[in-house]
Scaffold this motif. Sequence first.
Motif, PDB file in Angstrom:
ATOM      1  N   LYS A 127       0.881  -1.543  -0.186  1.00 14.32           N
ATOM      2  CA  LYS A 127       0.222  -0.112   0.156  1.00 14.32           C
ATOM      3  C   LYS A 127       1.033   0.646  -0.326  1.00 14.32           C
ATOM      4  O   LYS A 127       1.854   1.225   0.383  1.00 14.32           O
ATOM      5  CB  LYS A 127      -0.826  -0.078   1.222  1.00 14.32           C
ATOM      6  CG  LYS A 127      -1.730   0.926   1.010  1.00 14.32           C
ATOM      7  CD  LYS A 127      -2.516   1.098   2.110  1.00 14.32           C
ATOM      8  CE  LYS A 127      -3.936   1.692   2.256  1.00 14.32           C
ATOM      9  NZ  LYS A 127      -5.117   1.300   3.345  1.00 14.32           N
ATOM     10  N   GLN A 128       0.504   2.284  -0.685  1.00 11.89           N
ATOM     11  CA  GLN A 128       1.057   3.841  -0.567  1.00 11.89           C
ATOM     12  C   GLN A 128       2.145   3.270  -1.032  1.00 11.89           C
ATOM     13  O   GLN A 128       2.929   3.820  -0.397  1.00 11.89           O
ATOM     14  CB  GLN A 128       0.934   3.758   0.566  1.00 11.89           C
ATOM     15  CG  GLN A 128      -0.333   4.648   0.766  1.00 11.89           C
ATOM     16  CD  GLN A 128      -0.712   5.371   2.084  1.00 11.89           C
ATOM     17  OE1 GLN A 128      -0.190   5.628   3.247  1.00 11.89           O
ATOM     18  NE2 GLN A 128      -1.917   5.651   2.212  1.00 11.89           N
ATOM     19  N   LYS A 129       2.743   2.123  -1.970  1.00 13.75           N
ATOM     20  CA  LYS A 129       3.554   2.151  -2.576  1.00 13.75           C
ATOM     21  C   LYS A 129       3.930   2.501  -4.271  1.00 13.75           C
ATOM     22  O   LYS A 129       2.512   2.361  -4.564  1.00 13.75           O
ATOM     23  CB  LYS A 129       4.785   1.020  -2.376  1.00 13.75           C
ATOM     24  CG  LYS A 129       4.874   1.473  -0.660  1.00 13.75           C
ATOM     25  CD  LYS A 129       6.443   1.791  -1.002  1.00 13.75           C
ATOM     26  CE  LYS A 129       7.064   1.285   1.066  1.00 13.75           C
ATOM     27  NZ  LYS A 129       7.750   2.701   1.930  1.00 13.75           N
ATOM     28  N   VAL A 130       4.809   2.647  -4.633  1.00 18.82           N
ATOM     29  CA  VAL A 130       5.171   2.619  -6.616  1.00 18.82           C
ATOM     30  C   VAL A 130       5.414   1.553  -6.847  1.00 18.82           C
ATOM     31  O   VAL A 130       6.522   1.290  -6.207  1.00 18.82           O
ATOM     32  CB  VAL A 130       5.695   3.821  -7.236  1.00 18.82           C
ATOM     33  CG1 VAL A 130       5.547   3.776  -8.137  1.00 18.82           C
ATOM     34  CG2 VAL A 130       5.182   4.830  -6.434  1.00 18.82           C
ATOM     35  N   THR A 131       4.908   0.925  -7.681  1.00 16.69           N
ATOM     36  CA  THR A 131       5.356  -0.638  -8.291  1.00 16.69           C
ATOM     37  C   THR A 131       5.245  -0.398  -9.502  1.00 16.69           C
ATOM     38  O   THR A 131       4.574   0.202 -10.080  1.00 16.69           O
ATOM     39  CB  THR A 131       4.197  -1.436  -7.483  1.00 16.69           C
ATOM     40  OG1 THR A 131       4.224  -1.718  -6.434  1.00 16.69           O
ATOM     41  CG2 THR A 131       5.232  -2.917  -8.071  1.00 16.69           C
ATOM     42  N   ALA A 132       6.454  -0.456  -9.725  1.00 14.61           N
ATOM     43  CA  ALA A 132       6.880  -0.491 -11.461  1.00 14.61           C
ATOM     44  C   ALA A 132       6.607  -1.707 -12.366  1.00 14.61           C
ATOM     45  O   ALA A 132       7.414  -2.715 -11.539  1.00 14.61           O
ATOM     46  CB  ALA A 132       7.783   0.023 -11.619  1.00 14.61           C
ATOM     47  N   PHE A 133       6.387  -1.681 -13.150  1.00 16.92           N
ATOM     48  CA  PHE A 133       6.402  -3.430 -14.395  1.00 16.92           C
ATOM     49  C   PHE A 133       7.218  -3.187 -15.027  1.00 16.92           C
ATOM     50  O   PHE A 133       6.565  -1.973 -16.179  1.00 16.92           O
ATOM     51  CB  PHE A 133       5.140  -3.554 -14.154  1.00 16.92           C
ATOM     52  CG  PHE A 133       3.637  -4.942 -13.487  1.00 16.92           C
ATOM     53  CD1 PHE A 133       4.153  -4.110 -12.221  1.00 16.92           C
ATOM     54  CD2 PHE A 133       2.264  -4.258 -14.102  1.00 16.92           C
ATOM     55  CE1 PHE A 133       3.696  -4.321 -11.197  1.00 16.92           C
ATOM     56  CE2 PHE A 133       1.421  -5.234 -13.015  1.00 16.92           C
ATOM     57  CZ  PHE A 133       2.286  -4.959 -11.366  1.00 16.92           C
ATOM     58  N   ILE A 134       8.207  -3.864 -15.433  1.00 14.73           N
ATOM     59  CA  ILE A 134       8.963  -3.368 -16.385  1.00 14.73           C
ATOM     60  C   ILE A 134       9.303  -5.189 -17.204  1.00 14.73           C
ATOM     61  O   ILE A 134       8.674  -5.836 -16.874  1.00 14.73           O
ATOM     62  CB  ILE A 134      10.336  -3.379 -16.233  1.00 14.73           C
ATOM     63  CG1 ILE A 134      11.595  -4.951 -14.918  1.00 14.73           C
ATOM     64  CG2 ILE A 134      10.717  -1.518 -16.030  1.00 14.73           C
ATOM     65  CD1 ILE A 134      12.497  -4.004 -15.295  1.00 14.73           C
TER      66      ILE A 134
END
Lengths: 661, 268
Positions: free
Chosen positions: B46-53
């Motif tokens: 929660k309240q984090k940024v997750t990046a998909f690469i």
Amino acid sequence: MTKEPKGFDKRMRPAGEMYVWLCAMGLAAGIIMVIGLLWVIVANGVQVFWPRPVYEVTLKDGSVIAASIVEDREKKVAEEGGQFAREYKLFTGNKDAYGRQFRYVDQNEIVSMNEPADIIVGEREGSGQAIFYPIELILADGKTVAADSPDFDATFQRLIDEAADARAKARHIDRGPIGGYSAKLKKIYLEKRLLQKRNPDEDKDLQAMDALFIQITKLSSDETEQKSELMAQYQALNDRGGIFAEMAVLNERERLLNEEFAPLLVQSQALKDSINKNTLRYRLIDGTEREYAAGKILLTYQPNQLTAIDKVLFFIGHFWMFLSEDPREANTEGGIFPAIFGTFVMTLLMSIAVMPFGVLAAIYLREYASQGLFTQAVRVAVNNLAGVPSIVYGVFGLGFFVYGMGSWIDGGADDPMAVASWSLWLVVLAVLIVATVLLAQEDYWKHRRWLKDNIRRQTVSTLSVIALILLGFLIYESPFFHGFFSDRLLLNEPTFGTGGVLWASLTLALMTVPVVVVATEEALAAVPRGVREASLACGASKWQTIQRIVMPASASGVLTGLILAMARGAGEVAPLMLVGVIKYVPELPLDTTAPFFHFERKFMHLGFHIYDLGFQSPDSEAAKPMVFATTFLLIVLVIILNLGAILIRDHLRRKYASGTF
Amino acid sequence: MTTAAPSESPAQTISSPDEQYIQVKDFSFWYGSSQVIFDQTFDMPKQKVTAFIGPSGCGKSTLLRCFNRMNDLIDGIHHTGDVQVGGESIFDPMLEVISLRKRVGMVFQKYNPFPKSIYENIVYSLRVAGRSKKSELDEVVERSLRSSALWDEVKDRLQDSALGLSGGQMQRLCIARAIANQPEILLMDEPCSALDPVATGKIEELIHSLKRQFTIVIVTHNMQQAARVSDRTAFFYLGKLIEYDETQKIFMNPEKSQTEDYVSGRFG
């Protein structure tokens, strides 16, 4: 490897330059055809309103003709030596004297031509134009005013003005109070006829009673003896009571009505008579003298004395008359206002009918229906409907709208179902509706997994369609409905069961539905996927997305479809001949007598008017320029309607400009 | 809905004090008969940024679009496994997809403002939810525009068409629109791929400030961007989750050689 040339190859030309030229030629050909067509129509149409000089033509055989030149052309048959002589087509007018208005004169036969300054052209209420020299006016009181007396012109003009005034007044009375009077009288007459129809056994006595009544009313007041005798007979019938008493009441109402309106009728007749009481004596160019009611001459002018400004004013005045007046003399004279108005109302009604129909169909087809083989088949079928000959739509409209729906509105079903079986079907319908409503309860069925959701939804839609069809069928077959106008039907006077502007509009709406569906589908498909997804991602439902995003964005495309539909619908004639257009109807489908909208009325139409003038008219030579003028107006009307739609479209385009997707 | 049998897929759950807000469990996904997502299991905090690469076609966008069920629009899709948001399955048949999309906002690759005014763009999600109180809408417009750092640029022309803005502004408007109705999760599908570096910088700053409020999942092709904005990074290849860890670890010290090849640009 081939040897590469050094530097630029200056001989190199881009491929396909030829085709650019070809495309340009195609466009040019199109433009030339359109401009040529418009030019022919305008040039020929304008002739009607432009005053032409009148020549005094003396022929070799000594006869003299006063006429204007309509056409200067080569003769069809060659003279001796293979030469084609030229001939004039002359307009001589004076149909009442000559029996024709046109005549062809070989140019070799003409000795001299000059323009007599004082010759007069008069437009008359009947028999077309007269070309003449006036002799004298014979006034109602027996006085005469000779043409060379100084006050001739003023007197003549005064008579024309007075007649115009009287005509307008009489028309006002006829259209206003007397119109209401006729309507009431007709109602009483209708009730009388109904009374007779419903009591066939007493029909003879009722007719006798009616005849007595008419006799009594015709008797003047001093024939008391005869009157009292008839009254006694009448009273005897009346005393039989029942329907005879009813008849007597109706007769009494008729008498009172006649009494009330008698002064107005007298006034109207007096006005009409006043038009005929002064006479103009005039001389034709060949010396014959004729008389004509001065009041029946609508206007006069001296064609050889008109200045340029006069001619322009004459042109404007005549053009306005053409636009604003009713036709006269089997449509060959006067204006075409009812036809313009009829076309306008019909096109408008058609647009109102076709828009929701086509747009909703297209929305379902494009947005909701799953894009399978069936949808594709429906789409192809709709597109092909655009290719069905329009007369087929006319036949369908006649069968479905006029004889089907129209007759039903007039008098209910021809052969209604028996009450028992009808009630049974009603129960079936009720069960169907309940089942559909129950199946449509989303919240309830969500918990019950045994019924697959898509199967349930398909069932709901199928059932609702069946219910709708059944509902329509049951309404149509209802044994309790006997029509809104069954009374008039008894007298063989259908109201909606005959052609009318409503049925014509619906027929054309049906015909133009494919155009709207195709255009709307294109417009819907052109709305980018991005905005749809954005809307859904914002939590909008599919319908909200369509309503708030897709529809506004495709509105201009939808209107393009409407423009095409209007252009096609307004110019159509063939189907209209079957469903409501006729040659002459002075009553408009919209007017000031309640209920204001008379969409059951037959109407006039510019397209049909063109056909009627050109091919059905007693004097097609005289009507020829009118054909062009009418065509011109039809084109102008279509352009005006389209311009309206284009303005709305541009407004929408600016509002929902979608340049950056 | 059937649940896939437990498999030996790289189930990489990170033990972390953060609340695991989006949970992907044995998730597989098919377009018709072609499978594009293979048995993925991982959680996003929660309240984090997750990046998909990952390279194109690796299924990262598809997975992202599963989170707000945007793929429902496509015919012939099906899935196994489950995705949960805050402990609730998003594929629950009792759940109306509209209520899911209210909680999960989305920003698309190509900015797609509606052909309406700036104001109407932002209040759209409120209007379709049936809220139309002027004072409330005004407040939402100002708050959303401030959050997306657009307020100062457009506050004087809220009634102008949104299509008159520049590309970067439009994308920030789309972000403002996505956060107007206060979602919990913000999905961003390559939000900067159509923007110039300056606009990209602004969006990245924005992501930093937004993560205090929202759980953000961002798909990106730009390694530097992933490294700059995200807390966690997931690397996908051919529909499989190859590696998922703290962003720093993925970029500095990945466990799988495939990941190392990709982030260092030696891939393919």
